[in-house]
Scaffold this active site. Sequence first.
Site, short mmCIF file in Angstrom:
data_model
loop_
_atom_site.label_atom_id
_atom_site.label_comp_id
_atom_site.label_asym_id
_atom_site.label_seq_id
_atom_site.Cartn_x
_atom_site.Cartn_y
_atom_site.Cartn_z
N THR A 33 36.42 38.22 31.63
CA THR A 33 35.07 38.74 31.86
C THR A 33 34.04 37.63 32.02
O THR A 33 33.17 37.71 32.88
CB THR A 33 34.65 39.65 30.69
OG1 THR A 33 35.63 40.68 30.51
CG2 THR A 33 33.30 40.29 30.98
N LYS A 36 32.64 30.59 29.54
CA LYS A 36 31.72 30.08 28.54
C LYS A 36 32.07 28.64 28.19
O LYS A 36 33.23 28.22 28.30
CB LYS A 36 31.75 30.94 27.28
CG LYS A 36 31.30 32.37 27.49
CD LYS A 36 31.38 33.17 26.20
CE LYS A 36 32.83 33.41 25.79
NZ LYS A 36 32.93 34.25 24.58
N GLY A 115 49.03 33.63 25.76
CA GLY A 115 47.73 33.32 26.33
C GLY A 115 47.03 32.19 25.60
O GLY A 115 47.12 32.08 24.37
N ASP A 117 43.95 31.82 25.02
CA ASP A 117 42.94 32.33 24.09
C ASP A 117 43.56 32.69 22.75
O ASP A 117 42.97 32.44 21.69
CB ASP A 117 42.23 33.54 24.70
CG ASP A 117 43.19 34.64 25.14
OD1 ASP A 117 44.37 34.35 25.44
OD2 ASP A 117 42.76 35.81 25.19
N ARG A 118 44.77 33.22 22.77
CA ARG A 118 45.44 33.59 21.51
C ARG A 118 45.83 32.34 20.72
O ARG A 118 45.75 32.33 19.49
CB ARG A 118 46.67 34.46 21.81
CG ARG A 118 46.35 35.72 22.58
CD ARG A 118 47.58 36.59 22.80
NE ARG A 118 47.91 37.34 21.59
CZ ARG A 118 48.96 38.14 21.49
NH1 ARG A 118 49.80 38.27 22.52
NH2 ARG A 118 49.20 38.82 20.37
N THR A 141 38.27 41.49 26.91
CA THR A 141 38.66 42.49 27.91
C THR A 141 39.78 43.36 27.35
O THR A 141 39.80 44.58 27.52
CB THR A 141 39.12 41.80 29.21
OG1 THR A 141 38.06 40.96 29.68
CG2 THR A 141 39.46 42.82 30.27
#
Length: 263
Positions: A33, A36, A115, A117-118, A141
């Site tokens: 999404t 950043k 992932g 992010d994980r 998301t």
Amino acid sequence: MFKPRQFVFHKMVTLFCYLACMSTTLCFDFGNTRRKCAVFRNAGIEKVIYMQDDSNEAIQTLINDYHPQRSILSSVIDHNPGMEDLLKKHTRFHKLSYKTKLAFTTPVGKPETIGADRLALCAAAVHFYPKMNNLVIGLGTCVTYNFVNKFHEFIGGAISPGLEMRLKAMSHFTAKLPLVEADANVPLLGYDTKTNLQTGAVMGMVYEIDGFINDYAARFSNFNVLLTGGDIVHLGSHLKNKIFADPDLIFKGLYAISETNNY
């Protein structure tokens, strides 16, 4: 006794030495999404920047503005590959992947499919709450449930649709249901179509999250729950379980990983 010019010179030298000791790290988190970037001065977050794009010009502007010594990228999208070259040129750069040196192990079947992010969220959990059974819940998301046990092993979890995805799905896959925005102040009993959709999406996620937490807590002792992501504002106040909510958790995990890998 200092003369005026000597005093000014002394202050300039002191300021220069202070700035020289400051370490700046850019931590990029590119999700489905948003893109950043968190600016760390030493170990503290100075600013979080929501990026319009990841063009070379945008990355160069960040480099010019903050003069970072280190940088790290967590990306789950097809980002601009040129940004990596720029960051490598101007900083000690690291791209997070399953090959990254981590403070935990990933004894799963295909670690290369985890992932980025994980991995960052798990790194934060182990860094701030070591030797505990940590469930880290990321509200993006998708909702990710990431379990790191007290032996610092990331052994899996679950993935389910996020709040915006649920709201969009109800509109997209039906003929007459409208697309509504998320709202934290939802009634238990919806009184029209809009509030029925909002309550179903928000409270459905709340019951899901509390249910997962209850089952994990029943199975594991010395158990801790961390919650992060943009939808904390919609869900956090409804959860019945004790949680540690931190919207910047992924950045703190990225910074910890950067400290280990960018030497």
